[in-house]
Design an enzyme around this catalytic site. Structure first.
Site, PDB file in Angstrom:
ATOM      1  N   GLY A  64       0.770  -1.239   0.000  1.00 53.75           N
ATOM      2  CA  GLY A  64       0.000   0.000   0.000  1.00 53.75           C
ATOM      3  C   GLY A  64       0.797   1.283   0.000  1.00 53.75           C
ATOM      4  O   GLY A  64       0.232   2.363   0.181  1.00 53.75           O
ATOM      5  N   TRP A  66       2.296   2.893  -2.468  1.00 53.53           N
ATOM      6  CA  TRP A  66       1.924   3.807  -3.550  1.00 53.53           C
ATOM      7  C   TRP A  66       0.582   4.467  -3.259  1.00 53.53           C
ATOM      8  O   TRP A  66       0.372   5.626  -3.598  1.00 53.53           O
ATOM      9  CB  TRP A  66       1.891   3.066  -4.882  1.00 53.53           C
ATOM     10  CG  TRP A  66       3.251   2.921  -5.506  1.00 53.53           C
ATOM     11  CD1 TRP A  66       4.464   3.014  -4.863  1.00 53.53           C
ATOM     12  CD2 TRP A  66       3.542   2.681  -6.879  1.00 53.53           C
ATOM     13  NE1 TRP A  66       5.485   2.837  -5.755  1.00 53.53           N
ATOM     14  CE2 TRP A  66       4.958   2.628  -7.002  1.00 53.53           C
ATOM     15  CE3 TRP A  66       2.761   2.493  -8.005  1.00 53.53           C
ATOM     16  CZ2 TRP A  66       5.587   2.398  -8.224  1.00 53.53           C
ATOM     17  CZ3 TRP A  66       3.387   2.266  -9.227  1.00 53.53           C
ATOM     18  CH2 TRP A  66       4.780   2.224  -9.336  1.00 53.53           C
ATOM     19  N   ASP A  84      -5.013  -6.057  -5.239  1.00 57.93           N
ATOM     20  CA  ASP A  84      -3.858  -6.952  -5.145  1.00 57.93           C
ATOM     21  C   ASP A  84      -4.336  -8.328  -4.715  1.00 57.93           C
ATOM     22  O   ASP A  84      -5.372  -8.453  -4.041  1.00 57.93           O
ATOM     23  CB  ASP A  84      -2.827  -6.431  -4.146  1.00 57.93           C
ATOM     24  CG  ASP A  84      -1.437  -7.028  -4.388  1.00 57.93           C
ATOM     25  OD1 ASP A  84      -0.553  -6.283  -4.835  1.00 57.93           O
ATOM     26  OD2 ASP A  84      -1.255  -8.239  -4.154  1.00 57.93           O
ATOM     27  N   ASP A 100      -7.803 -11.075  -7.777  1.00 55.44           N
ATOM     28  CA  ASP A 100      -6.958 -11.336  -8.936  1.00 55.44           C
ATOM     29  C   ASP A 100      -7.387 -10.415 -10.069  1.00 55.44           C
ATOM     30  O   ASP A 100      -8.524 -10.485 -10.542  1.00 55.44           O
ATOM     31  CB  ASP A 100      -7.119 -12.804  -9.336  1.00 55.44           C
ATOM     32  CG  ASP A 100      -6.240 -13.212 -10.502  1.00 55.44           C
ATOM     33  OD1 ASP A 100      -5.617 -12.329 -11.122  1.00 55.44           O
ATOM     34  OD2 ASP A 100      -6.192 -14.420 -10.796  1.00 55.44           O
ATOM     35  N   ASP A 125       2.128  -1.947 -10.477  1.00 54.36           N
ATOM     36  CA  ASP A 125       3.363  -2.493  -9.912  1.00 54.36           C
ATOM     37  C   ASP A 125       3.245  -4.012  -9.833  1.00 54.36           C
ATOM     38  O   ASP A 125       3.896  -4.656  -9.019  1.00 54.36           O
ATOM     39  CB  ASP A 125       3.600  -1.888  -8.528  1.00 54.36           C
ATOM     40  CG  ASP A 125       5.077  -1.911  -8.119  1.00 54.36           C
ATOM     41  OD1 ASP A 125       5.933  -1.810  -9.009  1.00 54.36           O
ATOM     42  OD2 ASP A 125       5.364  -2.031  -6.916  1.00 54.36           O
ATOM     43  N   LYS A 165       5.392  -0.942 -14.062  1.00 52.45           N
ATOM     44  CA  LYS A 165       6.703  -1.550 -13.819  1.00 52.45           C
ATOM     45  C   LYS A 165       6.970  -2.628 -14.860  1.00 52.45           C
ATOM     46  O   LYS A 165       6.115  -3.485 -15.111  1.00 52.45           O
ATOM     47  CB  LYS A 165       6.765  -2.175 -12.428  1.00 52.45           C
ATOM     48  CG  LYS A 165       8.083  -2.902 -12.143  1.00 52.45           C
ATOM     49  CD  LYS A 165       8.188  -3.336 -10.707  1.00 52.45           C
ATOM     50  CE  LYS A 165       7.233  -4.467 -10.363  1.00 52.45           C
ATOM     51  NZ  LYS A 165       7.376  -4.900  -8.954  1.00 52.45           N
TER      52      LYS A 165
END
Length: 220
Positions: A64, A66, A84, A100, A125, A165
């Site tokens: 958490g 970000w 997440d 998911d 990310d 990312k």
């Protein structure tokens, strides 16, 4: 007497690097949940991504950090939606789902929560659970990146941005080319908080070139 599990050299080296890492210590001092906060802070200081009143979607958000940066930069004026596979402990100003991103019910939650509102910034990310087989892991990682890109293109405002990312290596050039087709501007960022030995970089796309029809997803 039970035998203690042996610690591998690589595991010991990682632990030593972690506990002596200046960004880890700084995160603890500043109240951030992980050192990753400084990656986003550095990118934002250069590219000015976060402003009050925005709607932000954070994919691969756990633990958490970000989200913390986004809420801080937006001065709690706006929305942050976080997803997440791992739980994201409650944060003021953050709507989080443990799920998911590849599952239809997770996308349905996002769509229902957004209620056809366009998004200012999509952060990704995400990374797959690593199998140790490099080519397989890279392929799975870029599958997640492509799904995040598809979501971003469909939900971003015309002046929106997508920060993802990626890892340099197999699949990188193909994905960067896909980003270039999808956005007016695409740049690479390697924040100081990314470890030097890591192939990790971030691709930032700004201003979707063409917003695809999202009628099927319920947006307008």
């Amino acid at each position: 007497m039970a035998q203690k599990p042996k610690r591998t050299k690589s595991g010991s080296a990682w632990m030593h690097e972690h506990v002596t890492d200046a960004y880890v210590k700084k995160a603890q001092q500043d109240g951030f949940r992980s050192r990753a906060a400084y990656k986003l802070l550095e990118i934002d200081s250069r590219d000015h991504l976060l402003h009050p009143g925005m709607t932000v979607v954070d994919l691969g958000a756990a633990p958490g950090s970000w989200c913390q940066v986004a809420v801080q930069k937006m001065k709690r004026q706006g929305r942050v939606l976080a997803i997440d596979l791992l739980p994201v402990a409650p944060l003021p100003g953050v709507e989080a789902l443990q799920g998911d991103f590849t599952a239809p019910d997770t996308l349905a939650w996002l769509e229902n929560t957004l209620q056809a509102a366009r998004v200012d910034l999509v952060l990704s990310d995400m990374a797959p659970n690593m199998s140790g087989v490099m080519l397989r892991d890279q392929a799975r990682h870029y599958e997640l990146c492509e799904l995040a890109l598809d979501f971003a293109v469909n939900w971003l405002k015309p002046d929106g941005a997508f920060l993802v990312k990626v890892f340099q290596g197999s699949g990188f050039e193909d994905f960067r080319n896909a980003m270039r087709r999808a956005f007016d501007q695409v740049v690479i960022r390697k924040p100081d908080a990314s470890r030097d030995r890591s192939s990790e970089v971030y691709l930032l796309g700004r201003r979707p070139v063409k917003l695809e029809s999202v009628a099927a997803t319920g947006a307008s």
